[in-house]
Design an enzyme around this catalytic site. Structure first.
Site, mmCIF file in Angstrom:
data_model
loop_
_atom_site.group_PDB
_atom_site.id
_atom_site.type_symbol
_atom_site.label_atom_id
_atom_site.label_comp_id
_atom_site.label_asym_id
_atom_site.label_seq_id
_atom_site.Cartn_x
_atom_site.Cartn_y
_atom_site.Cartn_z
ATOM 1 N N ARG A 15 0.843 -1.202 0.000
ATOM 2 C CA ARG A 15 0.000 0.000 0.000
ATOM 3 C C ARG A 15 0.876 1.248 0.000
ATOM 4 N NH1 ARG A 15 -0.662 4.740 2.407
ATOM 5 N NH2 ARG A 15 -0.379 3.742 4.448
ATOM 6 N N ASP A 16 1.526 1.566 1.106
ATOM 7 C CA ASP A 16 2.396 2.747 1.137
ATOM 8 C C ASP A 16 3.558 2.572 0.170
ATOM 9 O OD1 ASP A 16 3.015 5.280 1.999
ATOM 10 O OD2 ASP A 16 3.055 4.762 4.111
ATOM 11 N N HIS A 19 3.505 4.049 -3.465
ATOM 12 C CA HIS A 19 3.949 5.408 -3.815
ATOM 13 C C HIS A 19 5.326 5.384 -4.472
ATOM 14 C CE1 HIS A 19 0.709 7.654 -1.969
ATOM 15 N NE2 HIS A 19 0.875 7.030 -0.817
ATOM 16 N N SER A 169 2.997 11.038 9.020
ATOM 17 C CA SER A 169 2.954 10.984 7.556
ATOM 18 C C SER A 169 4.101 11.717 6.897
ATOM 19 C CB SER A 169 1.636 11.586 7.052
ATOM 20 O OG SER A 169 0.545 11.179 7.822
ATOM 21 N N HIS A 198 2.698 4.737 13.083
ATOM 22 C CA HIS A 198 3.142 4.606 11.690
ATOM 23 C C HIS A 198 4.170 5.699 11.426
ATOM 24 C CE1 HIS A 198 2.365 4.010 7.228
ATOM 25 N NE2 HIS A 198 2.853 5.246 7.225
ATOM 26 N N HIS A 200 7.424 7.468 9.036
ATOM 27 C CA HIS A 200 8.214 7.605 7.808
ATOM 28 C C HIS A 200 9.636 7.978 8.208
ATOM 29 C CE1 HIS A 200 5.450 7.177 4.341
ATOM 30 N NE2 HIS A 200 4.559 7.296 5.309
ATOM 31 N N TYR A 289 3.530 16.060 3.958
ATOM 32 C CA TYR A 289 3.044 14.715 3.654
ATOM 33 C C TYR A 289 3.980 14.026 2.664
ATOM 34 C CZ TYR A 289 -0.829 11.336 3.001
ATOM 35 O OH TYR A 289 -1.618 10.225 2.977
#
Length: 338
Positions: A15-16, A19, A169, A198, A200, A289
């Site tokens: 999913r992520d 990108h 995010s 979550h 990054h 983001y």
């Protein structure tokens, strides 16, 4: 060894990670990655367009496969883990969710901006009616005070969420902020509602931040094979599992299995290395983001400006997910000022 903590891991490679490959994983890619993950011990495998159900569009980028084909490909090969989908109200709909369930999805994570949990009510309530494991996702949590995150998390819990996530995010948080916000959310939610985190990796601290979250009560952590994801990627699953083994955190995940999956299955399919380059570093520095990066790079090339200037200005304006149209406006304004 005796473990100090026990957590559940959600893998977001499918999913992520979309990108990082411009949403171009094929059904064959999806099957291979999902098969490699299934049985490693990850609790959930999230699989949708990078922007969730309904995300394949001119605004967010068209996926290589239809949503139904992609989800079915994953659900057909997964036997041990649960398959999850992401849904952003305003992009995905209840009807999209029902179609995902028909494909075999067993869990959903409903994501909103960190001050807009109220728009998740319909989707979380419907997910519970459908019998799904249901998670609330508070995105861009670095922009929101801990007290407000608690209020928003309580809303998601009241709608029926089994867990509520603090979502970095932009990869903009450092450990002290993670500790403060995760601890506040854990103290503010009912005991039967779990807290998740979550991260990054735009500032290079996703593993450290995730461990800090666990220490403050997070029972769920997100990661991806090779760190595949927007910007400088997500918490790399294989690195995080190894660090947890040394630190005394029981992930339930087999270290060698995820190392093999990362090296043999995902790395050959990557369009580019996941590195903390100047653009992704700027995402974390500016607090923007992570999925904005590809859009900012395109706009920078179109208008002949520096992508970093675009990202810093977006951060100054506190632009959030769903405002991708502002990227071109900012790039144009910067070009006009030259």
């Amino acid at each position: 060894m005796a473990y100090k903590y026990q957590i559940r891991l959600t893998d977001v490679t499918l999913r992520d990670g979309m990108h990082a490959v411009r949403h171009q994983f094929s059904t064959e890619d999806a099957r291979a990655i999902a098969s490699a993950l299934d049985g490693t011990g990850v609790a959930l495998i999230e699989a949708t367009h990078g922007d969730g159900l309904g995300g394949s569009s001119i605004q967010y980028g068209f996926a290589k496969e239809t949503e139904e084909d992609y989800l079915r490909a994953v659900c057909e090969v997964v036997r041990s883990s649960k398959v999850a989908a992401l849904l952003l109200p305003g992009i995905g709909t209840v009807e999209d969710l029902k179609r995902a369930v028909a494909c075999g999805v067993q869990a959903v994570r409903v994501a909103t901006h960190s001050t807009e949990a109220d728009i998740s009510a319909q989707h979380i309530e419907e997910a519970r009616k459908l019998g799904l494991e249901t998670v609330g996702f508070l995105m861009l949590s670095h922009m929101t005070p801990a007290s407000v995150l608690v209020e928003e998390g309580r809303k998601m819990a009241s709608y029926g969420a089994h867990a509520v996530y603090i979502v970095d995010s932009a990869g903009a948080m450092l450990m002290d902020e993670v500790r403060r916000k995760v601890s506040a959310l854990r103290d503010g939610l009912p005991s039967d509602v779990e807290v998740g985190f979550h991260a990054h990796n735009n500032l290079g601290v996703s593993v450290a931040n995730s461990i800090a979250a666990v220490e403050e009560g997070a029972a769920r952590i997100d990661a991806s094979l090779c760190g595949l994801g927007a910007g400088a990627g997500n918490t790399p699953l294989e690195v995080f599992v190894a660090a947890c083994e040394k630190y005394g955190i029981d992930t339930g995940v087999q270290l060698y299995s995820v190392m093999d999956a990362a090296e043999n299955i995902v790395r050959p399919r990557m369009h580019r290395p996941i590195v903390t380059d100047k653009a992704s570093l700027t995402l974390g520095y500016a607090g923007v983001y992570s999925s904005f990066l590809l859009h900012a790079n395109r706009a920078a090339e179109q208008f002949g400006v520096d992508a970093r200037d675009i990202l810093v200005e977006l951060g100054r304006r506190k632009v959030v997910g769903g405002q991708e149209d502002m990227i071109v406006d900012v790039a144009y304004a910067i070009a006009q000022e030259k």
